[in-house]
Motif scaffolding. Structure first.
Motif, mmCIF file in Angstrom:
data_model
loop_
_atom_site.group_PDB
_atom_site.id
_atom_site.type_symbol
_atom_site.label_atom_id
_atom_site.label_comp_id
_atom_site.label_asym_id
_atom_site.label_seq_id
_atom_site.Cartn_x
_atom_site.Cartn_y
_atom_site.Cartn_z
ATOM 1 N N VAL A 60 0.846 -1.198 0.000
ATOM 2 C CA VAL A 60 0.000 0.000 0.000
ATOM 3 C C VAL A 60 0.883 1.251 0.000
ATOM 4 O O VAL A 60 0.609 2.214 -0.726
ATOM 5 N N ALA A 61 1.961 1.247 0.763
ATOM 6 C CA ALA A 61 2.884 2.391 0.777
ATOM 7 C C ALA A 61 3.491 2.599 -0.609
ATOM 8 O O ALA A 61 3.634 3.744 -1.065
ATOM 9 N N HIS A 62 3.844 1.526 -1.290
ATOM 10 C CA HIS A 62 4.379 1.636 -2.656
ATOM 11 C C HIS A 62 3.333 2.230 -3.592
ATOM 12 O O HIS A 62 3.651 3.124 -4.396
ATOM 13 N N ILE A 63 2.111 1.745 -3.497
ATOM 14 C CA ILE A 63 1.037 2.261 -4.345
ATOM 15 C C ILE A 63 0.863 3.752 -4.108
ATOM 16 O O ILE A 63 0.775 4.535 -5.061
ATOM 17 N N ARG A 64 0.845 4.163 -2.855
ATOM 18 C CA ARG A 64 0.666 5.582 -2.521
ATOM 19 C C ARG A 64 1.817 6.431 -3.075
ATOM 20 O O ARG A 64 1.609 7.520 -3.602
ATOM 21 N N ALA A 65 3.046 5.927 -2.963
ATOM 22 C CA ALA A 65 4.208 6.661 -3.470
ATOM 23 C C ALA A 65 4.130 6.809 -4.991
ATOM 24 O O ALA A 65 4.426 7.874 -5.535
ATOM 25 N N LEU A 66 3.711 5.763 -5.666
ATOM 26 C CA LEU A 66 3.611 5.799 -7.126
ATOM 27 C C LEU A 66 2.467 6.709 -7.580
ATOM 28 O O LEU A 66 2.591 7.423 -8.572
ATOM 29 N N LEU A 67 1.367 6.708 -6.843
ATOM 30 C CA LEU A 67 0.268 7.625 -7.154
ATOM 31 C C LEU A 67 0.701 9.070 -6.953
ATOM 32 O O LEU A 67 0.378 9.942 -7.759
ATOM 33 N N THR A 68 1.457 9.319 -5.882
ATOM 34 C CA THR A 68 1.958 10.664 -5.607
ATOM 35 C C THR A 68 2.867 11.144 -6.731
ATOM 36 O O THR A 68 2.897 12.334 -7.056
ATOM 37 N N ALA A 69 3.584 10.216 -7.355
ATOM 38 C CA ALA A 69 4.461 10.565 -8.478
ATOM 39 C C ALA A 69 3.672 10.794 -9.764
ATOM 40 O O ALA A 69 4.264 11.091 -10.804
ATOM 41 N N LEU A 106 1.630 8.577 -11.364
ATOM 42 C CA LEU A 106 1.420 7.417 -12.222
ATOM 43 C C LEU A 106 -0.020 6.939 -12.128
ATOM 44 O O LEU A 106 -0.643 6.999 -11.067
ATOM 45 N N SER A 107 -0.546 6.447 -13.231
ATOM 46 C CA SER A 107 -1.902 5.899 -13.248
ATOM 47 C C SER A 107 -1.886 4.500 -12.634
ATOM 48 O O SER A 107 -0.834 3.857 -12.550
ATOM 49 N N THR A 108 -3.058 4.030 -12.250
ATOM 50 C CA THR A 108 -3.128 2.680 -11.684
ATOM 51 C C THR A 108 -2.719 1.635 -12.711
ATOM 52 O O THR A 108 -2.149 0.608 -12.352
ATOM 53 N N HIS A 109 -2.961 1.912 -13.989
ATOM 54 C CA HIS A 109 -2.545 0.976 -15.047
ATOM 55 C C HIS A 109 -1.014 0.849 -15.077
ATOM 56 O O HIS A 109 -0.476 -0.259 -15.148
ATOM 57 N N VAL A 110 -0.329 1.970 -15.012
ATOM 58 C CA VAL A 110 1.139 1.952 -15.010
ATOM 59 C C VAL A 110 1.648 1.329 -13.714
ATOM 60 O O VAL A 110 2.591 0.529 -13.721
ATOM 61 N N ILE A 111 1.019 1.674 -12.602
ATOM 62 C CA ILE A 111 1.439 1.118 -11.311
ATOM 63 C C ILE A 111 1.325 -0.404 -11.332
ATOM 64 O O ILE A 111 2.218 -1.105 -10.848
ATOM 65 N N ARG A 112 0.265 -0.922 -11.915
ATOM 66 C CA ARG A 112 0.094 -2.373 -12.003
ATOM 67 C C ARG A 112 1.268 -3.006 -12.745
ATOM 68 O O ARG A 112 1.736 -4.084 -12.402
ATOM 69 N N ASP A 113 1.790 -2.307 -13.761
ATOM 70 C CA ASP A 113 2.917 -2.834 -14.533
ATOM 71 C C ASP A 113 4.242 -2.769 -13.771
ATOM 72 O O ASP A 113 5.077 -3.657 -13.911
#
Length: 119
Positions: free
Chosen positions: A48-57, A59-66
């Motif tokens: 969850v922390a990684h997801i939050r960091a990537l969203l803050t940067a 990135l879309s959820t599609h890119v984050i999934r990759d």
């Protein structure tokens, strides 16, 4: 050890609704009890922390999934396999910034033609 969605929400500060959204997007994968209740592994708070960091940067959820499979540690730390994707995302962001700057200059020019100074 596993935790319920409410426990994960309390530990991460992310609402259960948002955790379910992450699940729908394929970013967070819970285990299911025979009765269908979600149970999250002990690595879930870090994910969850990684997801939050990537969203803050940005990135879309599609890119984050990759890129999420190439992320580890509390930092987070990114493996080389994410470099191309992150470079592409950065170039896209730079393009959007340049477009916004051009629009700003055009709008400032329009405002200047009204006789008012911009701030």
């Amino acid at each position: 050890m596993t935790m319920k969605i409410g426990d994960l929400a309390r530990e991460t500060g992310v609402s259960p609704r948002l955790l379910r959204y992450y699940e729908e997007q394929g970013l967070l994968v819970p285990l299911r009890t025979p009765s269908g209740h979600r149970r999250y592994g002990e690595d879930a708070p870090e994910v969850v922390a990684h997801i939050r960091a990537l969203l803050t940067a940005g990135l879309s959820t599609h890119v984050i999934r990759d890129v999420l499979p190439c992320v580890e540690g509390p930092g987070p730390s990114f493996h080389q396999c994410t470099a191309g994707t992150l470079r592409t995302q950065l170039a896209g962001l730079d393009g959007r910034i340049a477009g916004l700057m051009g629009a700003r200059e055009a709008l400032a020019g329009l405002l200047a033609s009204t006789g008012h100074r911009q701030s």
